[in-house]
Motif scaffolding. Structure first.
Motif, PDB file in Angstrom:
ATOM      1  N   ASP A   1      -4.322   3.379  -4.598  1.00 39.75           N
ATOM      2  CA  ASP A   1      -5.451   2.472  -4.378  1.00 39.75           C
ATOM      3  C   ASP A   1      -5.821   2.350  -2.903  1.00 39.75           C
ATOM      4  O   ASP A   1      -6.865   1.783  -2.572  1.00 39.75           O
ATOM      5  N   SER A   2      -4.959   2.852  -2.016  1.00 41.31           N
ATOM      6  CA  SER A   2      -5.228   2.735  -0.574  1.00 41.31           C
ATOM      7  C   SER A   2      -6.151   3.844  -0.068  1.00 41.31           C
ATOM      8  O   SER A   2      -6.532   3.840   1.107  1.00 41.31           O
TER       9      SER A   2
ATOM     10  N   SER B   1      -3.676   3.707 -11.188  1.00 41.23           N
ATOM     11  CA  SER B   1      -3.678   2.665 -10.164  1.00 41.23           C
ATOM     12  C   SER B   1      -2.254   2.336  -9.741  1.00 41.23           C
ATOM     13  O   SER B   1      -1.406   2.001 -10.575  1.00 41.23           O
TER      14      SER B   1
ATOM     15  N   HIS C   1       0.819  -1.217   0.000  1.00 39.03           N
ATOM     16  CA  HIS C   1       0.000   0.000   0.000  1.00 39.03           C
ATOM     17  C   HIS C   1       0.855   1.271   0.000  1.00 39.03           C
ATOM     18  O   HIS C   1       0.340   2.358  -0.262  1.00 39.03           O
TER      19      HIS C   1
END
Length: 268
Positions: free
Chosen positions: A149-150, A144, A27
């Motif tokens: 994306d976190s 992405s 992440h």
């Protein structure tokens, strides 16, 4: 995959010094390389370390972290990190902590965090508004990668693929590490390091515009989970640039962020 940015594997702290060892999760991955972290997570980790050492040493519960000044001494790898923190100054009205993040014994990030004692100045400050309602139909991030994306993204304008200023609501979907509850400054710095990306003026495929520092100042703590990042980049003619961000929560402006950028042609 873990739902945390970091796994705190060891705590070797002494009475007056914090010493953590952390594993970095996917992440933390930034947009430039799959083996390098975005600046947001390690800066949030620095805030958390500063909060822990200040509480551990002062035993006070009337202090709020409101300012972070960080220097990227080197890139932060997606790897095991050491985090060290100590108190620089402890006064009645403010406390300063210094945090160093290392990888394989090499210093990556140096941060200083100011804490200000809480007092009632509500009669001198405007009252908070009722709170902005966030539209549900705003687009998400247009790229992405691990860190991107976190977060929940609701883009008001701009994006990583659109040159020029950008504005987006953001909210962390990932915890920092087990047992940590996000503070206002940690939420702010997690997002503020995205100012240069959201407001990029140059083509990502042709140019690199990495920041060497991050400064975040808050007038008051962030209220709630959502942070609005409103960013613009000013290009310079001598290989540098400056990204400025206004940071808000649903009740209004809370502070600002600054990043010094180094401009260079992208490596082929």
């Amino acid at each position: 995959m873990s739902h945390l940015y970091y796994d705190l594997t060891q705590d070797r702290s002494a009475a007056d010094e914090l010493h953590w060892v952390c594993d970095s999760s996917p992440h933390t991955v930034g947009p430039w390389s799959p083996v390098l972290q975005h600046g947001g997570p390690p800066n949030a980790l620095a805030v958390a370390a500063a909060e822990r050492i200040v509480s551990q040493v002062t035993h006070r519960d009337d202090l709020t972290a409101l300012r972070l000044g960080s220097e990227f001494v080197g890139p932060v790898p997606v790897a095991e990190l050491e985090v060290r923190a100590a108190i620089v100054r402890a006064a009645r009205s403010a406390v300063l902590a210094e945090v160093t993040v290392l990888a394989a014994g090499r210093r990556c990030l140096t941060s200083r965090v100011w804490f200000v004692r809480r007092a009632d100045t509500s009669e001198q400050a405007p009252a908070l508004g009722p709170g902005t309602e966030l539209p549900d139909d705003l687009p998400g991030l247009d790229h992405s990668f691990g860190y991107g994306d976190s977060l929940d993204w609701r883009r008001v304008s701009g994006g990583l693929s659109e040159p020029g200023p950008g504005t987006a609501w953001t909210r962390a979907r990932t915890g920092l590490f087990d047992g940590y509850e996000w503070s206002g400054l940690a939420r702010a710095v997690l997002v503020a390091d995205s100012g240069n990306g959201l407001s990029s003026e140059l083509d990502w495929s042709a140019w690199s515009f990495v920041n060497v520092d991050l400064d975040v100042h808050l007038a008051r703590p962030v209220v709630g989970e959502w942070v609005l990042l409103d960013a613009a980049t000013q290009l310079g003619a001598h290989g540098s640039a400056l990204a400025r961000s206004t940071l808000s929560d649903r009740h209004g402006v809370v502070g600002a962020g600054l990043q010094t950028l180094v401009l260079a042609p992208a490596r082929s």
